[in-house]
Scaffold this motif. Structure first.
Motif, short mmCIF file in Angstrom:
data_model
loop_
_atom_site.label_atom_id
_atom_site.label_comp_id
_atom_site.label_asym_id
_atom_site.label_seq_id
_atom_site.Cartn_x
_atom_site.Cartn_y
_atom_site.Cartn_z
N SER A 1 30.54 14.11 -59.82
CA SER A 1 29.67 13.09 -59.54
C SER A 1 28.25 13.65 -60.38
N THR B 1 40.33 13.36 -51.23
CA THR B 1 39.17 12.83 -50.33
C THR B 1 39.15 11.12 -50.99
N GLY B 2 40.02 10.70 -51.72
CA GLY B 2 40.16 9.36 -52.37
C GLY B 2 38.62 9.03 -52.92
N GLY B 3 38.03 10.10 -53.51
CA GLY B 3 36.85 10.00 -54.26
C GLY B 3 35.46 9.92 -53.22
N ARG B 4 35.91 9.99 -52.02
CA ARG B 4 34.73 9.67 -51.05
C ARG B 4 33.74 10.97 -50.97
N LEU B 5 34.04 12.06 -51.26
CA LEU B 5 33.24 13.33 -51.13
C LEU B 5 32.62 13.69 -52.67
N PRO B 6 31.21 13.65 -52.72
CA PRO B 6 30.74 13.96 -53.82
C PRO B 6 30.97 15.33 -54.23
N ALA C 1 35.45 17.94 -43.48
CA ALA C 1 35.23 16.54 -42.99
C ALA C 1 35.00 16.83 -41.49
N LEU D 1 22.88 10.67 -54.66
CA LEU D 1 24.19 11.41 -53.86
C LEU D 1 23.65 11.79 -52.50
N SER E 1 38.94 15.23 -55.77
CA SER E 1 38.90 13.76 -55.48
C SER E 1 39.69 12.93 -55.33
N GLY F 1 29.05 17.46 -49.60
CA GLY F 1 29.67 17.43 -50.90
C GLY F 1 30.34 18.76 -51.09
#
Length: 338
Positions: free
Chosen positions: A311, A284-289, A231, A55, A281, A237
């Motif tokens: 993660s 962020t659409g699961g994009r951010l650890p 962002a 990650l 999650s 993360g």
């Protein structure tokens, strides 16, 4: 089981039940083990496990890390990987050395498998930690460094305070956690505000992954605002979550401790920490650890946190109540699922 049946009762009785004295005793023993290669090798034989993942450009040999607060000054770093941890987070460290809050400041809530602490970022300071890490050399697993604001530093100078610690330590950490969510430094949680947090993140430059650690007491709207700041500044993360000021979910036997000031960790936080991870999650659409932490006391808790969107995982209070066997059981459960 040996830990829970024999060692934990002995530890909880030591020093008249003073939780901080027992913590210090344990850290001294682990620091001694850290200087004995044979002892470390023996522990690795029992506890090591592999379930690797990568990650933000960092390879983690297993997903379970030691949360910040256990080994603030890096006193026993070689011992943690030997006990099965796939990464270690030291600190929270501040630019200025500070003693923390007055004692007593650490309380066990046994019936709730919880802890209340108001330690107040007691640590030897960023420069002392940098010297220790330079002498230690590579740890063998990723090292995270949790950064906090010095108590003597006014809020308006927080960004410079964090930046000074980061500059001293940036060559030694694999990632850095910005702790703006501890309830035990006056005004610190105000730094989760988007303008204040933006100033801090803008001051941390140097190429290492930077994560933000958030409180479980934020509203969804406040978390969404915070995610926007993350962002904008390319945060690698999120760590969700820190301790809570809430006192819900305590066992009746522990209610007499509910009035103690400080952050609550452990079993009462399990559900809320997972909710925050799930919200982040989704947002962020699961994009951010996400490193999920809070109330993980079993392999099932860990798997549910991963299912919520984490993660990586961290434990602290669960380790106190269940011992290093908890780390091994989580690693094995994750590896079996892979």
């Amino acid at each position: 089981m040996i830990y829970e049946k024999a060692l934990r009762p002995m530890l909880f009785r030591m020093s008249g039940g003073d939780a901080e004295e027992v913590h210090e005793w344990t850290m001294r023993r682990l620091a001694g083990i850290s200087r004995r290669p044979a002892a470390l090798s023996a522990l690795r034989t029992v506890f090591s496990a592999q379930a690797p993942r990568t990650l933000f450009g960092v390879r983690f040999p297993s997903p379970v890390g030691l949360a910040a607060g256990m080994d603030k000054d890096g006193r026993a770093l070689p011992a943690w990987p030997a006990l099965g941890f796939g990464f270690v987070e030291v600190g929270t460290v501040t630019w200025h050395a500070q003693p923390g809050n007055d004692r007593p400041r650490l309380f066990r809530l046994r019936g709730s498998e919880a802890i209340i602490n108001r330690m107040g970022f007691n640590n030897a300071g960023a420069q002392a930690l940098a010297a220790k890490l330079a002498a230690l050399g590579p740890l063998g697993v990723p090292l995270g460094i949790s950064l906090g604001k010095s108590k003597v530093t006014p809020l308006e100078a927080a960004a410079e305070d964090y930046a000074a610690s980061y500059a001293a330590l940036k060559d030694h950490g694999d990632y850095f956690a910005v702790n703006v969510s501890s309830p035990n430094t006056p005004g610190l949680r105000a730094l989760q505000d988007k303008d204040a947090l933006g100033d801090i993140l803008a001051a941390l430059r140097g190429g290492k992954p930077v994560l933000v650690k958030i409180a479980p007491d934020l509203t969804d709207h406040a978390i969404a605002d915070l995610l926007g700041v993350c962002a904008d500044h390319g945060v690698a993360g999120l760590i969700a979550t820190n301790t809570t000021l809430g006192r819900g979910g305590l066992a009746p036997s522990d209610e007499h401790l509910a009035s103690q000031a400080g952050g609550l960790s452990g079993r009462p936080l399990t559900g809320r920490a997972r909710e925050v991870v799930s919200f982040v999650s989704r947002e962020t659409g699961g994009r951010l650890p996400i490193i999920g932490v809070g109330g993980i006391g079993s392999a099932d808790d860990a798997l549910r946190m991963l299912d919520a969107g984490a993660s990586l995982l961290q434990v602290y209070t669960g380790l106190i109540y269940h011992g290093p066997g908890l780390v091994r059981s989580i690693n094995r459960a994750v590896a079996a699922r892979s």
